[in-house]
Scaffold this motif. Sequence first.
Motif, PDB file in Angstrom:
ATOM      1  N   PRO A 147       0.809  -1.215   0.000  1.00 28.75           N
ATOM      2  CA  PRO A 147       0.000   0.000   0.000  1.00 28.75           C
ATOM      3  C   PRO A 147       0.850   1.275   0.000  1.00 28.75           C
ATOM      4  N   ASN A 148       2.030   1.243   0.643  1.00 32.40           N
ATOM      5  CA  ASN A 148       2.921   2.405   0.605  1.00 32.40           C
ATOM      6  C   ASN A 148       3.352   2.711  -0.822  1.00 32.40           C
ATOM      7  N   MET A 149       3.671   1.687  -1.598  1.00 33.98           N
ATOM      8  CA  MET A 149       4.094   1.888  -2.987  1.00 33.98           C
ATOM      9  C   MET A 149       2.950   2.463  -3.812  1.00 33.98           C
ATOM     10  N   LEU A 150       1.745   1.999  -3.567  1.00 33.78           N
ATOM     11  CA  LEU A 150       0.594   2.482  -4.325  1.00 33.78           C
ATOM     12  C   LEU A 150       0.242   3.925  -3.993  1.00 33.78           C
ATOM     13  N   THR A 151       0.365   4.317  -2.742  1.00 29.07           N
ATOM     14  CA  THR A 151      -0.041   5.670  -2.358  1.00 29.07           C
ATOM     15  C   THR A 151       1.085   6.690  -2.446  1.00 29.07           C
TER      16      THR A 151
END
Length: 67
Positions: free
Chosen positions: A36-40
Amino acid sequence: MVKAYLVDEGNDWDLFLGCLTGTYRATPNQSTVVTPNMLTMGRDIRLPADVIYGHANVSNATPKTAC
Protein backbone atom coordinates in the motif's frame (compact mmCIF):
# COMPACT_ATOMS: atom_id res chain seq x y z
CA MET A 1 -5.90 -9.06 11.63
CA VAL A 2 -6.60 -6.44 14.28
CA LYS A 3 -8.28 -8.93 16.60
CA ALA A 4 -5.40 -11.44 16.31
CA TYR A 5 -2.74 -8.79 16.98
CA LEU A 6 -4.53 -7.09 19.87
CA VAL A 7 -5.93 -10.17 21.62
CA ASP A 8 -4.03 -9.65 24.90
CA GLU A 9 -4.03 -5.85 25.04
CA GLY A 10 -7.29 -5.37 26.99
CA ASN A 11 -8.20 -1.70 27.34
CA ASP A 12 -4.97 -0.34 25.80
CA TRP A 13 -5.62 -1.69 22.29
CA ASP A 14 -5.72 1.77 20.71
CA LEU A 15 -2.09 2.44 21.68
CA PHE A 16 -0.89 -0.30 19.31
CA LEU A 17 -2.82 0.65 16.16
CA GLY A 18 0.10 2.67 14.76
CA CYS A 19 2.37 -0.38 14.73
CA LEU A 20 -0.36 -2.49 13.17
CA THR A 21 -1.14 -0.03 10.39
CA GLY A 22 2.57 0.42 9.63
CA THR A 23 2.95 -3.32 9.26
CA TYR A 24 -0.11 -3.57 7.03
CA ARG A 25 1.10 -0.75 4.78
CA ALA A 26 4.52 -2.40 4.36
CA THR A 27 3.13 -5.86 3.45
CA PRO A 28 2.68 -6.71 -0.25
CA ASN A 29 -0.89 -7.42 -1.34
CA GLN A 30 -1.57 -10.89 -2.77
CA SER A 31 -3.38 -9.72 -5.88
CA THR A 32 -1.28 -6.65 -6.77
CA VAL A 33 2.07 -7.87 -5.33
CA VAL A 34 2.67 -4.24 -4.31
CA THR A 35 2.60 -2.66 -0.86
CA PRO A 36 0.00 0.00 0.00
CA ASN A 37 2.92 2.40 0.60
CA MET A 38 4.09 1.89 -2.99
CA LEU A 39 0.59 2.48 -4.32
CA THR A 40 -0.04 5.67 -2.36
CA MET A 41 3.42 7.26 -2.06
CA GLY A 42 5.24 5.72 -5.02
CA ARG A 43 7.92 4.21 -2.79
CA ASP A 44 8.33 1.72 0.02
CA ILE A 45 9.28 2.90 3.46
CA ARG A 46 12.53 1.90 5.11
CA LEU A 47 11.85 -0.14 8.21
CA PRO A 48 14.25 -0.05 11.17
CA ALA A 49 15.55 -3.53 10.29
CA ASP A 50 16.29 -2.31 6.74
CA VAL A 51 18.33 0.58 8.11
CA ILE A 52 20.26 -1.57 10.60
CA TYR A 53 20.87 -4.68 8.49
CA GLY A 54 20.46 -3.35 4.98
CA HIS A 55 18.00 -4.57 2.39
CA ALA A 56 18.95 -5.73 -1.10
CA ASN A 57 15.55 -5.11 -2.73
CA VAL A 58 15.06 -1.43 -1.85
CA SER A 59 13.71 0.30 -4.93
CA ASN A 60 12.23 3.75 -5.42
CA ALA A 61 11.01 2.94 -8.94
CA THR A 62 7.31 3.12 -9.62
CA PRO A 63 5.55 -0.23 -10.19
CA LYS A 64 4.95 -1.35 -13.76
CA THR A 65 1.31 -1.36 -14.78
CA ALA A 66 -0.34 -3.49 -17.42
CA CYS A 67 -1.96 -1.55 -20.27
